[in-house]
Motif scaffolding. Sequence first.
Motif, PDB file in Angstrom:
ATOM      1  N   PHE A 190      60.465  32.104  76.086  1.00 44.93           N
ATOM      2  CA  PHE A 190      60.680  33.405  76.710  1.00 44.93           C
ATOM      3  C   PHE A 190      59.946  33.480  78.046  1.00 44.93           C
ATOM      4  O   PHE A 190      58.811  33.041  78.155  1.00 44.93           O
ATOM      5  CB  PHE A 190      60.111  34.536  75.836  1.00 44.93           C
ATOM      6  CG  PHE A 190      60.569  34.510  74.415  1.00 44.93           C
ATOM      7  CD1 PHE A 190      61.714  35.182  74.030  1.00 44.93           C
ATOM      8  CD2 PHE A 190      59.836  33.840  73.446  1.00 44.93           C
ATOM      9  CE1 PHE A 190      62.124  35.182  72.709  1.00 44.93           C
ATOM     10  CE2 PHE A 190      60.241  33.835  72.122  1.00 44.93           C
ATOM     11  CZ  PHE A 190      61.390  34.504  71.752  1.00 44.93           C
ATOM     12  N   ASP A 191      60.581  34.085  79.026  1.00 49.09           N
ATOM     13  CA  ASP A 191      59.917  34.452  80.279  1.00 49.09           C
ATOM     14  C   ASP A 191      60.381  35.861  80.635  1.00 49.09           C
ATOM     15  O   ASP A 191      61.374  36.046  81.336  1.00 49.09           O
ATOM     16  CB  ASP A 191      60.252  33.469  81.400  1.00 49.09           C
ATOM     17  CG  ASP A 191      59.629  33.854  82.735  1.00 49.09           C
ATOM     18  OD1 ASP A 191      58.863  34.849  82.785  1.00 49.09           O
ATOM     19  OD2 ASP A 191      59.916  33.194  83.737  1.00 49.09           O
ATOM     20  N   PRO A 192      59.654  36.899  80.145  1.00 54.21           N
ATOM     21  CA  PRO A 192      60.065  38.281  80.393  1.00 54.21           C
ATOM     22  C   PRO A 192      60.102  38.659  81.871  1.00 54.21           C
ATOM     23  O   PRO A 192      60.891  39.509  82.273  1.00 54.21           O
ATOM     24  CB  PRO A 192      59.013  39.118  79.656  1.00 54.21           C
ATOM     25  CG  PRO A 192      58.426  38.189  78.643  1.00 54.21           C
ATOM     26  CD  PRO A 192      58.488  36.822  79.260  1.00 54.21           C
ATOM     27  N   SER A 193      59.259  38.037  82.686  1.00 51.57           N
ATOM     28  CA  SER A 193      59.219  38.371  84.108  1.00 51.57           C
ATOM     29  C   SER A 193      60.358  37.716  84.874  1.00 51.57           C
ATOM     30  O   SER A 193      60.666  38.104  85.991  1.00 51.57           O
ATOM     31  CB  SER A 193      57.895  37.929  84.723  1.00 51.57           C
ATOM     32  OG  SER A 193      57.830  36.515  84.780  1.00 51.57           O
ATOM     33  N   ASN A 194      60.966  36.689  84.272  1.00 56.93           N
ATOM     34  CA  ASN A 194      62.065  35.935  84.875  1.00 56.93           C
ATOM     35  C   ASN A 194      61.659  35.303  86.210  1.00 56.93           C
ATOM     36  O   ASN A 194      62.487  35.063  87.078  1.00 56.93           O
ATOM     37  CB  ASN A 194      63.304  36.820  85.051  1.00 56.93           C
ATOM     38  CG  ASN A 194      64.575  35.997  85.133  1.00 56.93           C
ATOM     39  OD1 ASN A 194      64.646  34.872  84.646  1.00 56.93           O
ATOM     40  ND2 ASN A 194      65.577  36.538  85.767  1.00 56.93           N
ATOM     41  N   LYS A 195      60.349  35.021  86.353  1.00 54.63           N
ATOM     42  CA  LYS A 195      59.853  34.388  87.581  1.00 54.63           C
ATOM     43  C   LYS A 195      59.888  32.859  87.489  1.00 54.63           C
ATOM     44  O   LYS A 195      59.650  32.173  88.456  1.00 54.63           O
ATOM     45  CB  LYS A 195      58.428  34.850  87.872  1.00 54.63           C
ATOM     46  CG  LYS A 195      58.346  36.314  88.246  1.00 54.63           C
ATOM     47  CD  LYS A 195      56.910  36.723  88.519  1.00 54.63           C
ATOM     48  CE  LYS A 195      56.839  38.194  88.854  1.00 54.63           C
ATOM     49  NZ  LYS A 195      55.454  38.668  88.944  1.00 54.63           N
ATOM     50  N   LEU A 196      60.136  32.343  86.277  1.00 48.65           N
ATOM     51  CA  LEU A 196      60.251  30.908  86.010  1.00 48.65           C
ATOM     52  C   LEU A 196      58.952  30.157  86.307  1.00 48.65           C
ATOM     53  O   LEU A 196      58.969  28.964  86.586  1.00 48.65           O
ATOM     54  CB  LEU A 196      61.421  30.292  86.801  1.00 48.65           C
ATOM     55  CG  LEU A 196      62.754  31.021  86.668  1.00 48.65           C
ATOM     56  CD1 LEU A 196      63.829  30.315  87.462  1.00 48.65           C
ATOM     57  CD2 LEU A 196      63.161  31.144  85.207  1.00 48.65           C
ATOM     58  N   ALA A 197      57.835  30.857  86.230  1.00 52.86           N
ATOM     59  CA  ALA A 197      56.537  30.221  86.455  1.00 52.86           C
ATOM     60  C   ALA A 197      55.685  30.249  85.190  1.00 52.86           C
ATOM     61  O   ALA A 197      54.945  29.313  84.911  1.00 52.86           O
ATOM     62  CB  ALA A 197      55.798  30.920  87.592  1.00 52.86           C
ATOM     63  N   THR A 198      55.798  31.320  84.420  1.00 49.53           N
ATOM     64  CA  THR A 198      55.056  31.438  83.170  1.00 49.53           C
ATOM     65  C   THR A 198      56.065  31.583  82.038  1.00 49.53           C
ATOM     66  O   THR A 198      57.197  32.015  82.248  1.00 49.53           O
ATOM     67  CB  THR A 198      54.132  32.664  83.183  1.00 49.53           C
ATOM     68  OG1 THR A 198      54.936  33.827  83.371  1.00 49.53           O
ATOM     69  CG2 THR A 198      53.084  32.557  84.279  1.00 49.53           C
ATOM     70  N   SER A 199      55.648  31.230  80.847  1.00 51.54           N
ATOM     71  CA  SER A 199      56.547  31.385  79.707  1.00 51.54           C
ATOM     72  C   SER A 199      55.741  31.433  78.420  1.00 51.54           C
ATOM     73  O   SER A 199      54.537  31.182  78.408  1.00 51.54           O
ATOM     74  CB  SER A 199      57.577  30.250  79.653  1.00 51.54           C
ATOM     75  OG  SER A 199      56.945  29.010  79.493  1.00 51.54           O
ATOM     76  N   ALA A 214      64.384  34.918  81.235  1.00 54.53           N
ATOM     77  CA  ALA A 214      64.672  33.497  81.052  1.00 54.53           C
ATOM     78  C   ALA A 214      64.384  33.200  79.573  1.00 54.53           C
ATOM     79  O   ALA A 214      63.371  33.649  79.025  1.00 54.53           O
ATOM     80  CB  ALA A 214      63.807  32.643  81.966  1.00 54.53           C
ATOM     81  N   PHE A 215      65.299  32.484  78.925  1.00 59.32           N
ATOM     82  CA  PHE A 215      65.215  32.331  77.461  1.00 59.32           C
ATOM     83  C   PHE A 215      65.882  31.027  77.053  1.00 59.32           C
ATOM     84  O   PHE A 215      66.866  30.607  77.650  1.00 59.32           O
ATOM     85  CB  PHE A 215      65.956  33.521  76.819  1.00 59.32           C
ATOM     86  CG  PHE A 215      66.146  33.438  75.338  1.00 59.32           C
ATOM     87  CD1 PHE A 215      65.072  33.587  74.474  1.00 59.32           C
ATOM     88  CD2 PHE A 215      67.409  33.242  74.800  1.00 59.32           C
ATOM     89  CE1 PHE A 215      65.255  33.546  73.095  1.00 59.32           C
ATOM     90  CE2 PHE A 215      67.608  33.192  73.427  1.00 59.32           C
ATOM     91  CZ  PHE A 215      66.525  33.356  72.580  1.00 59.32           C
ATOM     92  N   ASN A 216      65.311  30.392  76.028  1.00 61.96           N
ATOM     93  CA  ASN A 216      65.963  29.209  75.485  1.00 61.96           C
ATOM     94  C   ASN A 216      65.623  29.051  74.014  1.00 61.96           C
ATOM     95  O   ASN A 216      64.622  29.593  73.526  1.00 61.96           O
ATOM     96  CB  ASN A 216      65.585  27.938  76.252  1.00 61.96           C
ATOM     97  CG  ASN A 216      66.709  26.924  76.258  1.00 61.96           C
ATOM     98  OD1 ASN A 216      67.752  27.109  75.633  1.00 61.96           O
ATOM     99  ND2 ASN A 216      66.524  25.837  76.982  1.00 61.96           N
ATOM    100  N   VAL A 217      66.477  28.309  73.327  1.00 60.46           N
ATOM    101  CA  VAL A 217      66.296  27.973  71.919  1.00 60.46           C
ATOM    102  C   VAL A 217      66.544  26.488  71.769  1.00 60.46           C
ATOM    103  O   VAL A 217      67.487  25.947  72.353  1.00 60.46           O
ATOM    104  CB  VAL A 217      67.306  28.743  71.019  1.00 60.46           C
ATOM    105  CG1 VAL A 217      67.159  28.336  69.560  1.00 60.46           C
ATOM    106  CG2 VAL A 217      67.148  30.247  71.196  1.00 60.46           C
ATOM    107  N   LYS A 267      69.813  33.137  80.131  1.00 62.60           N
ATOM    108  CA  LYS A 267      69.366  34.516  80.339  1.00 62.60           C
ATOM    109  C   LYS A 267      69.598  35.343  79.081  1.00 62.60           C
ATOM    110  O   LYS A 267      70.659  35.277  78.472  1.00 62.60           O
ATOM    111  CB  LYS A 267      70.103  35.167  81.505  1.00 62.60           C
ATOM    112  CG  LYS A 267      69.848  34.509  82.843  1.00 62.60           C
ATOM    113  CD  LYS A 267      68.445  34.746  83.325  1.00 62.60           C
ATOM    114  CE  LYS A 267      68.253  34.159  84.709  1.00 62.60           C
ATOM    115  NZ  LYS A 267      67.071  33.372  84.825  1.00 62.60           N
ATOM    116  N   LEU A 268      68.596  36.112  78.744  1.00 62.95           N
ATOM    117  CA  LEU A 268      68.672  37.078  77.662  1.00 62.95           C
ATOM    118  C   LEU A 268      68.752  38.440  78.351  1.00 62.95           C
ATOM    119  O   LEU A 268      67.766  38.912  78.912  1.00 62.95           O
ATOM    120  CB  LEU A 268      67.427  36.960  76.786  1.00 62.95           C
ATOM    121  CG  LEU A 268      67.393  37.654  75.451  1.00 62.95           C
ATOM    122  CD1 LEU A 268      68.556  37.203  74.570  1.00 62.95           C
ATOM    123  CD2 LEU A 268      66.079  37.356  74.750  1.00 62.95           C
TER     124      LEU A 268
END
Length: 192
Positions: free
Chosen positions: A74-83, A146-149, A178-179
């Motif tokens: 999960f990356d709630p901020s969608n900044k693709l830097a933290t997750s 940003a989201f993945n499984v 994307k979620l």
Amino acid sequence: DEVWKEAIVSEDFKLAYGEMPKGKTKLYVMRDDQNLYIAVECFEDAEVLKNLKTTATAHNQDSIWNDDEVELFFDPSNKLATSYQIIVNAKGISWNCSYIGAGEPDKSWDPKYDVATNVGKDSWTVEIAIPFAAFDRSDKSETAWAFNVVHSRAAAAEFIYWSPVFAATSHVPEKFGKLTGMPDRALKPSTK
């Protein structure tokens, strides 16, 4: 469970580089104002289901990566830097971590969430309820995360992705899917 009939469903899973997997995986996603609900159904034949690999027996054991498991990113901020990453094996043992950047895990992130697993005749499932407040290392939640499984099939040595990462590691946030429809709000409590 009847409640999952209301969920958004996806069965479009691929291997890391976009190839078709041998295994089948199904994703269910729902939310309310307080929680995100995810279920992942991992289809296997009867012999594999009798012999699911579950070496991790305690929370946050690193051996979980060798198990039949499901990984959520999960990356709630969608900044693709933290997750954030949560892993659950077929016995319901979990592992979680936040990432400040690629290759910078912080295992001190230990959120409270509810998880259940079940082994049926055609599949095993993970169900998880995660409070939005658990994502407390992100300043803000965007409406698209940003989201993945990843579904790891130990016996087949197969890693099946909801959004293929086109890399040898799962930690490629820029390749996550994307979620959408997520709450747009601050996640950290105000300090004022």
